[in-house]
Write an enzyme that holds these catalytic residues in place. Structure first.
Site, PDB file in Angstrom:
ATOM      1  N   TRP A  90     -50.383  18.728  17.652  1.00  0.00           N
ATOM      2  CA  TRP A  90     -48.959  18.512  17.351  1.00  0.00           C
ATOM      3  C   TRP A  90     -48.581  19.118  16.012  1.00  0.00           C
ATOM      4  CZ3 TRP A  90     -45.957  18.108  21.178  1.00  0.00           C
ATOM      5  CH2 TRP A  90     -46.361  17.428  22.324  1.00  0.00           C
ATOM      6  N   ASP A 163     -44.243  13.336  11.090  1.00  0.00           N
ATOM      7  CA  ASP A 163     -44.067  13.192  12.532  1.00  0.00           C
ATOM      8  C   ASP A 163     -44.864  11.962  12.963  1.00  0.00           C
ATOM      9  OD1 ASP A 163     -44.132  13.220  15.270  1.00  0.00           O
ATOM     10  OD2 ASP A 163     -45.120  15.170  15.464  1.00  0.00           O
ATOM     11  N   LYS A 187     -43.936   6.983  22.834  1.00  0.00           N
ATOM     12  CA  LYS A 187     -45.286   6.464  22.613  1.00  0.00           C
ATOM     13  C   LYS A 187     -45.220   4.990  22.197  1.00  0.00           C
ATOM     14  CE  LYS A 187     -46.678  10.842  23.029  1.00  0.00           C
ATOM     15  NZ  LYS A 187     -46.246  11.777  22.016  1.00  0.00           N
TER      16      LYS A 187
HETATM   17  C1  LIG Z   1     -45.795  13.289  21.960  1.00  0.00           C
HETATM   18  C2  LIG Z   1     -45.682  13.858  20.615  1.00  0.00           C
HETATM   19  C3  LIG Z   1     -44.695  14.815  20.267  1.00  0.00           C
HETATM   20  C4  LIG Z   1     -43.748  15.422  21.277  1.00  0.00           C
HETATM   21  O1  LIG Z   1     -42.809  14.582  21.707  1.00  0.00           O
HETATM   22  P1  LIG Z   1     -41.707  15.071  22.754  1.00  0.00           P
HETATM   23  O2  LIG Z   1     -40.792  13.916  22.751  1.00  0.00           O
HETATM   24  O3  LIG Z   1     -42.393  15.320  24.055  1.00  0.00           O
HETATM   25  O4  LIG Z   1     -41.075  16.299  22.224  1.00  0.00           O
HETATM   26  C5  LIG Z   1     -44.632  15.257  18.966  1.00  0.00           C
HETATM   27  N1  LIG Z   1     -45.488  14.811  18.034  1.00  0.00           N
HETATM   28  C6  LIG Z   1     -46.452  13.915  18.322  1.00  0.00           C
HETATM   29  C7  LIG Z   1     -47.375  13.440  17.252  1.00  0.00           C
HETATM   30  C8  LIG Z   1     -46.579  13.408  19.622  1.00  0.00           C
HETATM   31  O5  LIG Z   1     -47.538  12.516  19.913  1.00  0.00           O
END
Ligand SMILES: *Cc1c(COP(=O)(O)O)cnc(C)c1O
Length: 351
Positions: A90, A163, A187
């Protein structure tokens, strides 16, 4: 995974929300009932994370990856550079997206020690160019299962952007350590389609002129996250998840449960001669626990037997292979215990 009490409440309210005789999906997002819901969701999130008035809480579209673009668009002008810590998949995707708008410099990376174990970079202060506009990192790499147990700072004091898609609300944090915290919802917050951005006030008002309106933090703030129709059902469910977390006793209570869940699972892996973890103690994620079988030719059998016990979604990402147990907030300790019993039994009979 969503908490069962949240899904049950949503089910109960599906056809008649707040006595209105309709579902929450069918009411106007500009009506007083939905606005009250939106306000409460924000208040509850502020209370969970102890967010001060100097931060805006924005409910946005486009998930985590939308924010990969929103951050450079809102904080930089053409020709600017920013610093990135790379700890995995990511992080790399964030760099790739930022490179469409700015020069994204990777200034620190995860590494393997002599015994082959992975660590997040250990520098509490990350050396960045004096011109770097911000420092971006991913506190929890979902796929590799690498988590920071500290918040890095930038050597030039630039704002730290995190993030937190796969770790937000898993434990208390100091929001003041960050310029911006963002997370795709699916998540640990609620269903997909929603992103939450927590933005320090002084970082508003700097967006490029060509920033799409729905990714513009200032516009989003000005319109109370309703510049256009927001993902109302996701927002509603996120609000129910916030209420549920408060009922659990807030994040210090949730932290204890999460730490215990993770420790039980790592202990099972460490005590086994058959399963192993490639993540060093200092960098182990509480949310995503990747592990390998001693004999990878048994992977398919492990997965199919696990499925029979109701243990799903254990296949690791194709990039790292092996297994990965995602044990987000909504996963109860009993679910982790069931996995551990299954792993012990698998090792005993097949290992
Ligand atoms: C799942 C995830 C993303 C992407 O999320 P989307 O909503 O599918 O764009 C970005 N960063 C991390 C750390 C993630 O686990």
């Amino acid at each position: 995974m969503l908490p069962a009490p949240v899904l049950e409440k949503a089910q109960k309210e599906m056809l008649d929300w707040q006595g209105l005789g309709t579902s929450v999906m069918e009411v106007s997002h500009r009506g007083k009932e939905f606005i009250a819901l939106a306000d409460k969701a924000e208040r509850d999130l502020r209370s969970l994370l102890n967010i001060s008035d100097s931060y805006k809480v924005l409910f946005m579209h486009g998930g985590g990856r939308g924010q990969f673009a929103a951050v450079p668009q809102n904080l930089t002008t053409q020709g600017d550079r920013a610093a990135f810590v790379d700890t995995g998949v990511w992080s790399k995707k964030a760099v790739e997206e930022a490179n469409r708008f700015i020069g994204a410099d990777v200034v620190a990376s995860s590494y393997q020690d002599q015994s082959g174990l992975w660590h997040v970079p250990q520098d509490k202060v990350v050396e960045v160019a004096s011109s770097a506009r911000y420092l971006h990192y991913c506190p929890n790499e979902t796929i590799e299962g690498l988590e920071f147990n500290f918040v890095p700072k930038a050597s030039n004091n630039a704002p730290v952007i995190a993030d937190m898609s796969s770790t937000i609300l898993s434990r208390p944090i100091q929001v003041d350590d960050f310029g911006i915290i963002y997370a795709g919802a699916q998540k640990n917050i609620g269903p997909s389609g929603l992103a939450v951005a927590i933005v320090r006030e002084d970082l508003l008002g700097q967006a490029r002129k060509d920033t799409p309106a729905i990714l513009n933090y200032s516009l989003t703030d000005e319109f109370d996250s309703m510049y256009n129709t927001p993902p109302t059902y996701s927002w509603y469910l996120a609000g129910l998840v916030f209420e549920w977390l408060l009922e659990q006793g807030g994040l210090s209570a949730v932290e204890k449960i999460n730490q215990h869940k993770a420790e039980c699972l790592y202990q099972c892996i460490d005590n086994s001669d058959f399963f192993n973890s490639q993540v060093a103690q200092d960098s182990r994620s509480w949310m995503n626990v990747p592990f390998q079988l001693g004999d990878s030719s048994l992977d398919a059998l492990f997965l199919s037997e696990a499925e029979k016990q109701g243990l799903r979604a254990l296949k690791g990402h194709r990039i790292v292979g092996g297994m990965r147990a995602s044990i987000y907030n909504a996963m109860p300790l009993s679910g982790v215990k069931t996995l551990i019993e299954f792993m012990n039994e698998f090792e005993r009979t097949r290992g």
